[in-house]
Design a protein around this motif. Structure first.
Motif, mmCIF file in Angstrom:
data_model
loop_
_atom_site.group_PDB
_atom_site.id
_atom_site.type_symbol
_atom_site.label_atom_id
_atom_site.label_comp_id
_atom_site.label_asym_id
_atom_site.label_seq_id
_atom_site.Cartn_x
_atom_site.Cartn_y
_atom_site.Cartn_z
ATOM 1 N N ASN A 122 47.094 29.482 86.790
ATOM 2 C CA ASN A 122 48.006 29.150 85.696
ATOM 3 C C ASN A 122 47.872 27.707 85.221
ATOM 4 O O ASN A 122 48.508 27.313 84.242
ATOM 5 C CB ASN A 122 49.449 29.420 86.133
ATOM 6 C CG ASN A 122 49.674 30.881 86.476
ATOM 7 O OD1 ASN A 122 49.126 31.759 85.825
ATOM 8 N ND2 ASN A 122 50.460 31.132 87.507
ATOM 9 N N THR A 123 47.039 26.922 85.930
ATOM 10 C CA THR A 123 46.822 25.530 85.503
ATOM 11 C C THR A 123 45.406 25.307 84.971
ATOM 12 O O THR A 123 45.007 24.166 84.741
ATOM 13 C CB THR A 123 47.073 24.549 86.665
ATOM 14 O OG1 THR A 123 46.097 24.777 87.698
ATOM 15 C CG2 THR A 123 48.473 24.714 87.229
ATOM 16 N N GLN A 124 44.670 26.378 84.774
ATOM 17 C CA GLN A 124 43.260 26.238 84.409
ATOM 18 C C GLN A 124 43.004 26.211 82.908
ATOM 19 O O GLN A 124 41.850 26.113 82.487
ATOM 20 C CB GLN A 124 42.456 27.367 85.047
ATOM 21 C CG GLN A 124 42.464 27.330 86.565
ATOM 22 C CD GLN A 124 42.044 25.981 87.108
ATOM 23 O OE1 GLN A 124 40.884 25.586 86.982
ATOM 24 N NE2 GLN A 124 42.977 25.238 87.690
ATOM 25 N N ASN A 125 44.063 26.294 82.101
ATOM 26 C CA ASN A 125 43.861 26.328 80.652
ATOM 27 C C ASN A 125 44.060 24.974 79.994
ATOM 28 O O ASN A 125 44.179 24.874 78.783
ATOM 29 C CB ASN A 125 44.783 27.370 80.007
ATOM 30 C CG ASN A 125 46.258 27.113 80.293
ATOM 31 O OD1 ASN A 125 46.587 26.287 81.147
ATOM 32 N ND2 ASN A 125 47.136 27.823 79.608
ATOM 33 N N TYR A 126 44.081 23.888 80.804
ATOM 34 C CA TYR A 126 44.203 22.551 80.216
ATOM 35 C C TYR A 126 43.530 21.523 81.110
ATOM 36 O O TYR A 126 43.288 21.756 82.302
ATOM 37 C CB TYR A 126 45.674 22.178 79.989
ATOM 38 C CG TYR A 126 46.507 22.050 81.249
ATOM 39 C CD1 TYR A 126 46.662 20.817 81.885
ATOM 40 C CD2 TYR A 126 47.176 23.154 81.790
ATOM 41 C CE1 TYR A 126 47.432 20.695 83.024
ATOM 42 C CE2 TYR A 126 47.946 23.042 82.922
ATOM 43 C CZ TYR A 126 48.076 21.804 83.549
ATOM 44 O OH TYR A 126 48.832 21.677 84.687
ATOM 45 N N ASP A 127 43.229 20.378 80.517
ATOM 46 C CA ASP A 127 42.594 19.263 81.218
ATOM 47 C C ASP A 127 43.488 18.038 81.076
ATOM 48 O O ASP A 127 43.810 17.613 79.957
ATOM 49 C CB ASP A 127 41.208 18.982 80.613
ATOM 50 C CG ASP A 127 40.573 17.743 81.208
ATOM 51 O OD1 ASP A 127 40.251 17.772 82.409
ATOM 52 O OD2 ASP A 127 40.409 16.749 80.472
ATOM 53 N N ILE A 128 43.886 17.464 82.210
ATOM 54 C CA ILE A 128 44.753 16.282 82.175
ATOM 55 C C ILE A 128 43.919 15.038 81.899
ATOM 56 O O ILE A 128 42.875 14.819 82.509
ATOM 57 C CB ILE A 128 45.527 16.122 83.495
ATOM 58 C CG1 ILE A 128 46.517 17.274 83.665
ATOM 59 C CG2 ILE A 128 46.268 14.786 83.535
ATOM 60 C CD1 ILE A 128 47.315 17.222 84.939
ATOM 61 N N THR A 129 44.406 14.205 80.989
ATOM 62 C CA THR A 129 43.700 12.957 80.669
ATOM 63 C C THR A 129 44.488 11.716 81.076
ATOM 64 O O THR A 129 43.896 10.646 81.262
ATOM 65 C CB THR A 129 43.398 12.884 79.162
ATOM 66 O OG1 THR A 129 44.617 13.030 78.419
ATOM 67 C CG2 THR A 129 42.429 13.992 78.765
ATOM 68 N N TYR A 130 45.812 11.838 81.237
ATOM 69 C CA TYR A 130 46.601 10.631 81.522
ATOM 70 C C TYR A 130 47.921 11.024 82.179
ATOM 71 O O TYR A 130 48.529 12.039 81.834
ATOM 72 C CB TYR A 130 46.886 9.859 80.233
ATOM 73 C CG TYR A 130 47.838 8.692 80.401
ATOM 74 C CD1 TYR A 130 47.429 7.531 81.044
ATOM 75 C CD2 TYR A 130 49.148 8.767 79.939
ATOM 76 C CE1 TYR A 130 48.315 6.462 81.212
ATOM 77 C CE2 TYR A 130 50.035 7.704 80.090
ATOM 78 C CZ TYR A 130 49.604 6.557 80.738
ATOM 79 O OH TYR A 130 50.467 5.511 80.910
ATOM 80 N N HIS A 131 48.349 10.194 83.143
ATOM 81 C CA HIS A 131 49.687 10.284 83.728
ATOM 82 C C HIS A 131 50.377 8.925 83.641
ATOM 83 O O HIS A 131 49.768 7.893 83.981
ATOM 84 C CB HIS A 131 49.635 10.631 85.221
ATOM 85 C CG HIS A 131 49.399 12.067 85.546
ATOM 86 N ND1 HIS A 131 50.120 13.104 84.991
ATOM 87 C CD2 HIS A 131 48.542 12.644 86.435
ATOM 88 C CE1 HIS A 131 49.703 14.247 85.514
ATOM 89 N NE2 HIS A 131 48.742 13.998 86.379
#
Length: 639
Positions: free
Chosen positions: A47-56
């Motif tokens: 369920n977390t594979q449809n996006y790519d994190i770029t910043y926190h």
């Protein structure tokens, strides 16, 4: 990461300088062991594979005297597919109070499966970026190695985190996936003003006092996985150092308990020396634009959080191990927990090389001997994990396999390739733009090794990484005429997964008058015979004196059989299948080889020492070998 077991844990930084090296090696081996004994579902959350994190942007409000956290996490991500919801990993025990996107409150649900599911206001198209702000609070659960901990040192409160392998979600909403490093992070820690806060990266501005609290900002501008993000808060004393050489100097910042600072300063003074050694061996410290350093904490070992290793004590070998992870584990992270050896075996081996470079060859050999003894204490076990093993924290961090066996495999690879090729391949692996500040799997390392070595290493990796066990060698040595010796190598395997361990075999021969000569026999088959040029009559033979190989219970026998040229000419294997090898003394050359069947007919002739016999039918043959020193006969069986 390293961990130690203690029968009774008394937190202390005192290490006896009189401690024998053997005791120190055993202590480090114990530090390697892990304490978790449970299975965890670590399948990548689909369920977390449809996006790519770029910043926190991570904003935490904590008090080391209180086991709780209040946080606000602002995450920017890019859709890899059209999205109507976005899911984060978050422990069930934490409570989300709001989720905001573009000043709009979004609906969300914590589904009881350690997930936060946020409904987006509209479909987010593939390739589009968005930012959500999650506010939450609560009491983190206690999992793994203590993902979020409050305790005391010298009666002073301390808070620290340790998220490897699966604990980041216990204290903040994240994407707990090795293959999605966050491009950059900002961490804001608000805590009572009498304390000093620590996190990854550097402080870009001064701390801000607000009443009784103080906010400290850290910025880290390199890709980082969730498990390497960490915070710590207590009454640290700060000890500053400088590493590197002009123009590439960088700060080393050590956050130490005040009661221990004077004691550990001499140990910390090794840090710049180690950083410079690793730079010379591999490349400049990967995060030299920010800092390196240590933060003391209460867990029994060390953890390689990027730019700031959390450590209980500062023994040189523990410092060396965690520091090595900045290259192997932090810059290039294992792409799955099945490949954990790319983190831990490298850190173990690089720390062992500190003995080689800072102490002596004998110290290095002693450390390798201890690793081999531990590896061979059981007959099986692979370096690479199975899918099932990768769900077991205790197996992931198994000292015998993920640490020591993998480290000695690197030593064998170095011995097989030679120092020049080995270190060049490692440097190229670290510099690979497809891997640097990203992740790698075992095949990535193998391809770099093969590229420099110039030959396939598939059999080596199959035998030593993917399959199990180790060899036991039985070797006979014999003086074999003037200036020559004959060696015959046989091998058994401790586990049936490997049919034969093909490796160069190092021997050290000795003469009656103190002479010594090192030779290497490139062993590929059982019963293989080598005729070697030697400088003196042999009176004794040592097996692998500098401990390059994983092996056990090896036997080397020097026979007194007299030299005869007929016996010096060997043919193998026998029985044969496709190729027959003729072994000759170095001062004898081959002229012709004839194969006779049982009717006395010549059915094959050749003038080389490697003869293809696939044309022969099964049966018994007499071989006539014509040499520069006469004609000799052998009998062989064709399978």
């Amino acid at each position: 990461m390293k961990k130690m077991y203690l029968l009774l844990f008394l937190f202390t930084l005192t290490f006896s300088v009189a401690q024998k090296q053997q005791d120190k090696i055993n202590e480090i081996a114990n530090i390697e062991k892990k304490s978790a004994h449970k299975l965890i579902n670590i399948t990548v959350n689909p369920n977390t594979q449809n996006y790519d994190i770029t910043y926190h942007k991570l904003e935490f409000t904590v008090d080391p005297a209180v086991y709780a956290i209040n946080g606000k996490v602002t995450t920017t991500y890019t859709a890899l597919a059209d999205m109507n919801t976005v899911t984060f990993d978050l422990a069930n025990e934490l409570t989300v109070s709001s989720v905001i996107m573009n000043n709009q409150n979004l609906s969300f649900v914590e589904n009881g499966n350690n997930e936060l599911v946020i409904t987006l206001p509209t479909t987010l198209p593939t390739g589009t970026s968005a930012t959500v702000e999650i506010t939450y609070s609560g009491t983190p659960p206690s999992n793994g190695f203590g993902s979020f901990v409050t305790t005391t040192h010298n009666n002073v409160p301390i808070l620290w985190t340790l998220s490897e392998p699966f604990g980041a979600r216990d204290w903040w909403p994240c994407k707990q996936d090795l293959n999605d490093k966050v491009n950059s992070i900002d961490v804001y820690i608000t805590a009572p003003s009498q304390y000093i806060a620590v996190s990854n990266g550097v402080e870009p501005e001064a701390q801000v006092i607000n009443g009784l609290n103080k906010t400290t900002h850290f910025h880290h501008n390199y890709p980082i996985p969730a498990y390497l993000i960490a915070i710590a808060v207590t009454n640290y004393s700060v000890y500053n150092q400088i590493a590197g050489t002009i123009p590439n100097q960088y700060p080393v910042i050590n956050y130490i308990f005040p009661e221990n600072l004077a004691t550990v300063q001499p140990q910390l003074d090794q840090t710049p020396l180690l950083l410079n050694l690793y730079t010379n061996l591999f490349e400049i410290y990967p995060f030299h634009n920010e800092k390196y350093g240590h933060a003391q904490f209460g867990w029994g070992g060390g953890m390689e959080h990027t730019t700031v290793s959390f450590m209980v004590g500062f023994d040189r070998q523990l410092v060396a191990h965690e520091m090595a992870h900045q290259w192997f584990g932090d810059k290039i992270t294992c792409g799955s927990w099945k490949d954990i050896w790319l983190n831990e075996s490298f850190a173990t081996y690089v720390a062992s090389m500190v003995y080689e470079n800072f102490d002596s060859l004998s110290a290095f050999v002693s450390d390798k001997t201890n690793m081999v003894n531990y590896i061979t204490s059981q007959p099986n076990g692979a370096v690479y994990l199975t899918d099932a093993e990768a769900t077991d924290e205790n197996r992931i961090f198994d000292n015998r396999l993920s640490y020591d066996k993998g480290a000695m495999v690197l030593e064998m690879l170095r011995f097989k390739m030679g120092d020049t090729a080995f270190f060049q391949a490692i440097r190229e692996y670290l510099a690979d733009q497809a891997l640097a500040y990203g992740y790698a799997v075992t095949s990535d390392l193998q391809s770099h090794m093969e590229s420099v070595y110039g030959s396939s290493l598939t059999e080596f990796f199959n035998d030593w990484i993917y399959n199990q066990g180790y060899p036991t060698y039985t070797i006979t040595a014999q003086n074999w005429g003037a200036g020559q010796a004959k060696f015959t190598i046989n091998q058994t395997q401790s586990d049936p997964s490997v049919s034969y361990f093909e490796m160069p075999v190092p021997l050290r021969i000795h003469g009656a008058n103190g002479e010594q000569q090192d030779i290497v026999l490139n062993n590929t088959t059982n019963g293989e015979v080598f005729i070697q040029t030697v400088s003196f009559p042999i009176v004794s033979v040592e097996f692998d004196p500098e401990v390059h190989l994983i092996s056990k219970n090896n036997v080397v026998t020097l026979t007194n059989e007299s030299y005869e040229l007929d016996k010096a000419i060997e043919v193998y294997p026998n029985p044969i299948s496709d190729v027959l090898h003729v072994q000759l003394p170095s001062n004898v050359s081959i002229e012709k080889v004839y194969f006779y069947n049982n009717l006395g007919q010549v059915v094959l002739e050749n003038n080389t020492t490697n003869i293809v016999t696939s044309s022969l039918s099964s049966g018994v043959y007499l071989i006539q070998i014509q040499t520069s020193e006469g004609t000799y006969h052998k009998k062989i069986i064709k399978k």
